[in-house]
Enzyme design. Structure first.
Site, PDB file in Angstrom:
ATOM      1  N   HIS A 186      -7.380   0.944  -6.499  1.00  0.00           N
ATOM      2  CA  HIS A 186      -7.564   0.087  -5.319  1.00  0.00           C
ATOM      3  C   HIS A 186      -8.250  -1.202  -5.799  1.00  0.00           C
ATOM      4  O   HIS A 186      -9.412  -1.463  -5.480  1.00  0.00           O
ATOM      5  CB  HIS A 186      -8.407   0.832  -4.283  1.00  0.00           C
ATOM      6  CG  HIS A 186      -8.402   0.215  -2.919  1.00  0.00           C
ATOM      7  ND1 HIS A 186      -7.624  -0.874  -2.571  1.00  0.00           N
ATOM      8  CD2 HIS A 186      -9.087   0.554  -1.784  1.00  0.00           C
ATOM      9  CE1 HIS A 186      -7.840  -1.174  -1.307  1.00  0.00           C
ATOM     10  NE2 HIS A 186      -8.721  -0.332  -0.805  1.00  0.00           N
ATOM     11  N   ARG A 214       0.883  -1.182   0.000  1.00  0.00           N
ATOM     12  CA  ARG A 214       0.000   0.000   0.000  1.00  0.00           C
ATOM     13  C   ARG A 214       0.911   1.218   0.000  1.00  0.00           C
ATOM     14  O   ARG A 214       1.786   1.352   0.858  1.00  0.00           O
ATOM     15  CB  ARG A 214      -0.898  -0.004   1.243  1.00  0.00           C
ATOM     16  CG  ARG A 214      -1.614   1.326   1.462  1.00  0.00           C
ATOM     17  CD  ARG A 214      -2.696   1.259   2.496  1.00  0.00           C
ATOM     18  NE  ARG A 214      -3.899   0.634   1.958  1.00  0.00           N
ATOM     19  CZ  ARG A 214      -5.136   0.812   2.424  1.00  0.00           C
ATOM     20  NH1 ARG A 214      -5.342   1.608   3.459  1.00  0.00           N
ATOM     21  NH2 ARG A 214      -6.160   0.205   1.889  1.00  0.00           N
ATOM     22  N   GLN A 249     -10.182  -3.726  -3.498  1.00  0.00           N
ATOM     23  CA  GLN A 249     -11.502  -3.260  -3.063  1.00  0.00           C
ATOM     24  C   GLN A 249     -12.566  -3.694  -4.065  1.00  0.00           C
ATOM     25  O   GLN A 249     -13.671  -4.106  -3.694  1.00  0.00           O
ATOM     26  CB  GLN A 249     -11.491  -1.729  -2.942  1.00  0.00           C
ATOM     27  CG  GLN A 249     -12.803  -1.147  -2.457  1.00  0.00           C
ATOM     28  CD  GLN A 249     -13.114  -1.577  -1.034  1.00  0.00           C
ATOM     29  OE1 GLN A 249     -12.268  -1.449  -0.157  1.00  0.00           O
ATOM     30  NE2 GLN A 249     -14.323  -2.068  -0.784  1.00  0.00           N
ATOM     31  N   ASP A 305     -17.287   7.462  -1.630  1.00  0.00           N
ATOM     32  CA  ASP A 305     -16.071   7.283  -0.842  1.00  0.00           C
ATOM     33  C   ASP A 305     -15.799   8.617  -0.153  1.00  0.00           C
ATOM     34  O   ASP A 305     -16.413   9.640  -0.495  1.00  0.00           O
ATOM     35  CB  ASP A 305     -14.917   6.885  -1.791  1.00  0.00           C
ATOM     36  CG  ASP A 305     -13.616   6.550  -1.069  1.00  0.00           C
ATOM     37  OD1 ASP A 305     -13.634   6.394   0.176  1.00  0.00           O
ATOM     38  OD2 ASP A 305     -12.578   6.445  -1.747  1.00  0.00           O
ATOM     39  N   CYS A 329     -16.395   1.876   0.385  1.00  0.00           N
ATOM     40  CA  CYS A 329     -15.245   1.031   0.745  1.00  0.00           C
ATOM     41  C   CYS A 329     -14.889   1.140   2.219  1.00  0.00           C
ATOM     42  O   CYS A 329     -14.227   0.248   2.752  1.00  0.00           O
ATOM     43  CB  CYS A 329     -14.048   1.379  -0.131  1.00  0.00           C
ATOM     44  SG  CYS A 329     -13.468   3.079   0.085  1.00  0.00           S
ATOM     45  N   ARG A 334     -13.705  -8.454   1.556  1.00  0.00           N
ATOM     46  CA  ARG A 334     -12.265  -8.239   1.317  1.00  0.00           C
ATOM     47  C   ARG A 334     -11.499  -9.505   1.674  1.00  0.00           C
ATOM     48  O   ARG A 334     -10.560  -9.914   0.989  1.00  0.00           O
ATOM     49  CB  ARG A 334     -11.756  -7.066   2.175  1.00  0.00           C
ATOM     50  CG  ARG A 334     -12.379  -5.705   1.871  1.00  0.00           C
ATOM     51  CD  ARG A 334     -11.971  -5.182   0.512  1.00  0.00           C
ATOM     52  NE  ARG A 334     -10.537  -5.115   0.356  1.00  0.00           N
ATOM     53  CZ  ARG A 334      -9.754  -4.120   0.796  1.00  0.00           C
ATOM     54  NH1 ARG A 334     -10.306  -3.058   1.370  1.00  0.00           N
ATOM     55  NH2 ARG A 334      -8.450  -4.133   0.617  1.00  0.00           N
TER      56      ARG A 334
HETATM   57  N1  NVA Z   1      -9.990   6.887  -1.365  1.00  0.00           N
HETATM   58  C1  NVA Z   1      -9.622   6.420  -0.038  1.00  0.00           C
HETATM   59  C2  NVA Z   1      -9.832   4.951   0.059  1.00  0.00           C
HETATM   60  C3  NVA Z   1      -9.543   4.381   1.406  1.00  0.00           C
HETATM   61  C4  NVA Z   1      -9.740   2.899   1.451  1.00  0.00           C
HETATM   62  C5  NVA Z   1      -8.181   6.787   0.249  1.00  0.00           C
HETATM   63  O1  NVA Z   1      -7.344   6.640  -0.654  1.00  0.00           O
HETATM   64  O2  NVA Z   1      -7.894   7.211   1.368  1.00  0.00           O
HETATM   65  N1   CP Z   2     -11.378   0.008   2.262  1.00  0.00           N
HETATM   66  C1   CP Z   2     -10.116  -0.039   2.697  1.00  0.00           C
HETATM   67  O1   CP Z   2      -9.157  -0.312   1.949  1.00  0.00           O
HETATM   68  O2   CP Z   2      -9.977   0.220   4.019  1.00  0.00           O
HETATM   69  P1   CP Z   2      -8.636   0.410   4.824  1.00  0.00           P
HETATM   70  O3   CP Z   2      -8.021   1.716   4.412  1.00  0.00           O
HETATM   71  O4   CP Z   2      -9.059   0.395   6.264  1.00  0.00           O
HETATM   72  O5   CP Z   2      -7.704  -0.719   4.506  1.00  0.00           O
END
Ligand code: NVA
Ligand code: CP
Length: 303
Positions: A131, A104, A134, A219, A259, A287
């Site tokens: 992502h 990540r 997801q 989101d 998500c 997930r």
């Molecule tokens: N768009 C959000 C998704 C988190 C799972 C982010 O990148 O923070």
């Molecule tokens: N939806 C998702 O990826 O959540 P986290 O940021 O908690 O991993």
């Protein structure tokens, strides 16, 4: 064929994507009857997380354990990446000890560099660009509740962000319509929009986007790394809040997805996210199952 990674949904054919989702459903029902699968026995996955996480970390760690393997987690400040060691050197070292990497990070280029230098499969656990894990769970959830996704209309409200980009890829691969409503300055990536143009409509009108949609998705308005833009974003995105009156324009059986993490009262009202159309917690649970199926697939195709 060379080593296969999962950096984007585009790394899979439509048939492979469907196979992974089908397998995720089997792994889900197997877990309910305590039937075990130990495809990761004796294998180790390293989780390199340069951003925080609740769901992605927990689902991968639980999934790896349930498949008989072990996970090693390195958080944002724990490895030498945060002190400037190169991704390339890190990839070489991990590859000599472990069987899989989940990463990540921010810039998508960083995960591409990891994949280019790794000798084991790399899974994208979120970048600023997309992502895909997801979406495995989101697609599984839609199919569980409503059946085939081909030909449906989905609506994305809010920021044209990483999760939106993965929904765009999903629409193109599985051939459904995705209507995206964003404020003009927050549209999704232009070249991805071109690639997906047969399946994606982009508008600034939230009511047009949700009209008759079978699933409505949103989101956070400020993704990780954008926290200091929150005030300005809250103003720009206000008309895109998913509330009950907007949901009225969608199909009467429309699902609501997010998500998570969610900010109630901003991108979605409490009434909607905690209401009968919301499937956000089954979506979060999936997930686990979807990523177990993905890991099994990647270990199999790379064996
Ligand atoms: N768009 C959000 C998704 C988190 C799972 C982010 O990148 O923070
Ligand atoms: N939806 C998702 O990826 O959540 P986290 O940021 O908690 O991993």
């Amino acid at each position: 064929m060379g080593l296969r990674h999962f950096l984007s949904l585009n790394d899979l054919s439509a048939a492979e994507l469907k196979r992974i989702i089908d397998r995720a459903m089997v792994l889900k029902s197997d877990r309910q009857i305590r039937k075990l699968c130990d495809v990761m026995k004796g294998r180790v996955a390293v989780l390199v997380f340069e951003k925080n996480s609740t769901r992605t970390r927990i689902s991968f760690e639980c999934g790896i354990t349930q498949l008989g393997g072990n996970a090693v987690f390195m958080g944002p400040t724990e490895s030498h990446l945060s002190r400037g060691e190169s991704i390339e050197d890190t990839a070489q070292v991990i590859s000599r000890m472990a069987d899989l990497v989940v990463m990540r990070t921010g810039a998508h280029e960083r995960i591409e560099n990891m994949a280019n230098s790794a000798l084991v499969p790399v899974i994208n656990g979120l970048t600023d660009f997309n992502h895909p894990c997801q979406l495995l769970a989101d697609l599984q959830t839609y199919i569980e509740y409503r059946g085939d996704i081909k030909g449906i209309t989905a609506a994305w409200l809010g920021d044209g962000n990483n999760v939106c980009h993965s929904w765009m890829n999903a629409a193109r691969i599985l051939d459904f319509q995705l209507n995206i409503a964003t404020p003009p300055g927050f549209r999704p990536n232009q070249s991805l929009s071109e690639l997906c143009r047969s399946n994606v409509m982009i508008t600034d009108d939230p009511f047009l986007a949700v009209k008759n949609a079978q699933v409505v998705i949103t989101d956070t308005w400020a993704s990780m790394g954008q926290e200091n833009e929150r005030l300005e974003r809250n103003m720009a995105f206000k008309p895109y809040c998913v509330d009950s009156s907007l949901m009225q324009y969608a199909h009467k059986n429309a699902l609501f997805m997010h998500c998570l993490p969610a900010y109630r009262g901003q991108e979605v009202t409490t009434e909607v996210i905690d209401g009968p159309q919301s499937v956000v917690f089954p979506e979060a649970e999936n997930r686990l199952h979807a990523q177990k199926a993905l890991m099994e697939f990647l270990l199999h195709v790379n064996d």
